[in-house]
Write a protein that holds these residues in place. Structure first.
Motif, PDB file in Angstrom:
ATOM      1  N   SER A 209       9.012   2.538  -2.184  1.00  0.00           N
ATOM      2  CA  SER A 209       8.321   3.223  -1.083  1.00  0.00           C
ATOM      3  C   SER A 209       6.987   2.574  -0.729  1.00  0.00           C
ATOM      4  O   SER A 209       6.374   2.935   0.277  1.00  0.00           O
ATOM      5  N   MET A 210       6.520   1.624  -1.533  1.00  0.00           N
ATOM      6  CA  MET A 210       5.297   0.912  -1.185  1.00  0.00           C
ATOM      7  C   MET A 210       5.533   0.074   0.081  1.00  0.00           C
ATOM      8  O   MET A 210       6.574  -0.560   0.218  1.00  0.00           O
ATOM      9  N   VAL A 211       4.560   0.095   0.979  1.00  0.00           N
ATOM     10  CA  VAL A 211       4.744  -0.505   2.309  1.00  0.00           C
ATOM     11  C   VAL A 211       4.123  -1.898   2.342  1.00  0.00           C
ATOM     12  O   VAL A 211       2.940  -2.071   2.020  1.00  0.00           O
ATOM     13  N   LEU A 212       4.905  -2.871   2.750  1.00  0.00           N
ATOM     14  CA  LEU A 212       4.448  -4.263   2.863  1.00  0.00           C
ATOM     15  C   LEU A 212       3.861  -4.487   4.245  1.00  0.00           C
ATOM     16  O   LEU A 212       4.507  -4.219   5.263  1.00  0.00           O
ATOM     17  N   CYS A 213       2.610  -4.959   4.272  1.00  0.00           N
ATOM     18  CA  CYS A 213       1.892  -5.175   5.540  1.00  0.00           C
ATOM     19  C   CYS A 213       1.262  -6.556   5.545  1.00  0.00           C
ATOM     20  O   CYS A 213       1.024  -7.158   4.493  1.00  0.00           O
ATOM     21  N   ASP A 214       0.945  -7.042   6.760  1.00  0.00           N
ATOM     22  CA  ASP A 214       0.167  -8.268   6.841  1.00  0.00           C
ATOM     23  C   ASP A 214      -1.306  -7.922   6.673  1.00  0.00           C
ATOM     24  O   ASP A 214      -1.677  -6.746   6.514  1.00  0.00           O
ATOM     25  N   LEU A 215      -2.165  -8.933   6.712  1.00  0.00           N
ATOM     26  CA  LEU A 215      -3.588  -8.682   6.467  1.00  0.00           C
ATOM     27  C   LEU A 215      -4.331  -8.199   7.708  1.00  0.00           C
ATOM     28  O   LEU A 215      -5.562  -8.120   7.708  1.00  0.00           O
TER      29      LEU A 215
ATOM     30  N   ILE B 153       0.837  -1.196   0.000  1.00  0.00           N
ATOM     31  CA  ILE B 153       0.000   0.000   0.000  1.00  0.00           C
ATOM     32  C   ILE B 153       0.873   1.247   0.000  1.00  0.00           C
ATOM     33  O   ILE B 153       2.044   1.208   0.407  1.00  0.00           O
ATOM     34  N   LYS B 154       0.313   2.340  -0.448  1.00  0.00           N
ATOM     35  CA  LYS B 154       0.984   3.632  -0.456  1.00  0.00           C
ATOM     36  C   LYS B 154       1.401   4.042   0.958  1.00  0.00           C
ATOM     37  O   LYS B 154       0.654   3.838   1.905  1.00  0.00           O
ATOM     38  N   PRO B 155       2.564   4.672   1.102  1.00  0.00           N
ATOM     39  CA  PRO B 155       2.961   5.188   2.409  1.00  0.00           C
ATOM     40  C   PRO B 155       2.145   6.422   2.788  1.00  0.00           C
ATOM     41  O   PRO B 155       1.651   7.150   1.920  1.00  0.00           O
ATOM     42  N   SER B 156       2.033   6.664   4.066  1.00  0.00           N
ATOM     43  CA  SER B 156       1.239   7.785   4.570  1.00  0.00           C
ATOM     44  C   SER B 156       1.926   9.115   4.308  1.00  0.00           C
ATOM     45  O   SER B 156       3.109   9.295   4.611  1.00  0.00           O
ATOM     46  N   GLY B 157       1.168  10.063   3.744  1.00  0.00           N
ATOM     47  CA  GLY B 157       1.625  11.440   3.636  1.00  0.00           C
ATOM     48  C   GLY B 157       2.753  11.699   2.670  1.00  0.00           C
ATOM     49  O   GLY B 157       3.367  12.770   2.716  1.00  0.00           O
ATOM     50  N   VAL B 158       3.045  10.777   1.770  1.00  0.00           N
ATOM     51  CA  VAL B 158       4.126  10.966   0.800  1.00  0.00           C
ATOM     52  C   VAL B 158       3.524  11.496  -0.506  1.00  0.00           C
ATOM     53  O   VAL B 158       2.578  10.903  -1.040  1.00  0.00           O
ATOM     54  N   PRO B 159       4.049  12.608  -1.033  1.00  0.00           N
ATOM     55  CA  PRO B 159       3.512  13.154  -2.287  1.00  0.00           C
ATOM     56  C   PRO B 159       3.608  12.149  -3.433  1.00  0.00           C
ATOM     57  O   PRO B 159       4.544  11.351  -3.500  1.00  0.00           O
ATOM     58  N   TYR B 160       2.663  12.223  -4.332  1.00  0.00           N
ATOM     59  CA  TYR B 160       2.613  11.271  -5.444  1.00  0.00           C
ATOM     60  C   TYR B 160       3.876  11.329  -6.308  1.00  0.00           C
ATOM     61  O   TYR B 160       4.337  10.301  -6.803  1.00  0.00           O
TER      62      TYR B 160
END
Length: 217
Positions: free
Chosen positions: A54-60, A40-47
């Motif tokens: 910079s895409m953030v890897l997360c669990d479900l 998912i997109k990182p928080s608050g980072v300009p497009y």
């Protein structure tokens, strides 16, 4: 994973070029094939500063599994959708102007266009108001879209969430949602739009989903 990161970075730029986002608002996520993970997109980072890395890897559950940037504040909503909709591999969120105006009124977009019947299979429904930061938005998305063919939902007083069998399909739904929201809004300024009969909606939806195009969405 490298290819998926690149695709996600590219899809975020489509949100910009389609005029669906402003500043750092909005996001696209992707289910990682064969794993209980999402990007998912990182928080608050300009497009303009987004890169595949910079895409953030997360669990479900929405928790990052690597050190680095923080994920979007909407990550828990996205994660909830993935946990409860195994058919979904892409989720998009925007505050696109016309669709969000319908959400601000708490009003579904009626199916008055063949393009809506094609893409959404009926009206674009409204989900409940929910605060950002937990999985309440995800719960509203899943509950509202249950029994609907629409891949888009207008979350009340908030904006648009779309789902798809791929991240690209979810982005397409977000683009089309804003397009029809604008057209139906203009139609209402001119008079009362005429809704399409349910049987015709069914026929249009079946044709578009199963016959139209070259077999690639």
């Amino acid at each position: 994973m490298i290819e998926l990161r690149q695709e996600l970075a590219d899809l975020h730029q489509i949100l910009v070029t389609a005029g669906l986002v402003a500043w750092t608002a909005g996001n696209v996520s992707a289910r990682v094939p064969g794993a209980d993970l999402l990007l998912i997109k990182p928080s608050g980072v300009p497009y303009e500063d987004l890169t595949p890395g910079s895409m953030v890897l997360c669990d479900l559950e929405g928790k990052p599994v690597e050190d680095g940037l923080k994920p979007s504040s909407d990550v828990f909503a996205h994660a909830y959708v993935y946990r409860h909709r195994p058919d979904v591999s892409g989720v998009v969120h925007t505050h696109s102007t016309y669709a969000t105006a319908w959400a601000a009124r708490g009003e579904a977009i009626p199916c008055v266009l063949t393009a809506m019947a094609d893409e959404f299979g009926g009206e674009i429904p409204v989900g409940p108001f929910a605060l950002i930061g937990g999985d309440d938005i995800g719960r509203g998305i899943v509950a509202t879209l249950d029994g609907h063919r629409s891949p888009a939902v207008l979350m009340a007083n908030h904006g648009v969430f779309t789902i798809g069998g791929s991240p690209r399909e979810a982005v397409k739904a977000a683009v089309m949602c804003e397009d029809v929201a604008r057209t139906v809004h203009i139609a209402r300024q001119l008079g009362t739009p005429v809704e399409i009969a349910p049987a015709d909606v069914d026929r249009l939806y079946d044709r578009y989903q199963n016959v139209y195009g070259q077999g690639v969405r």
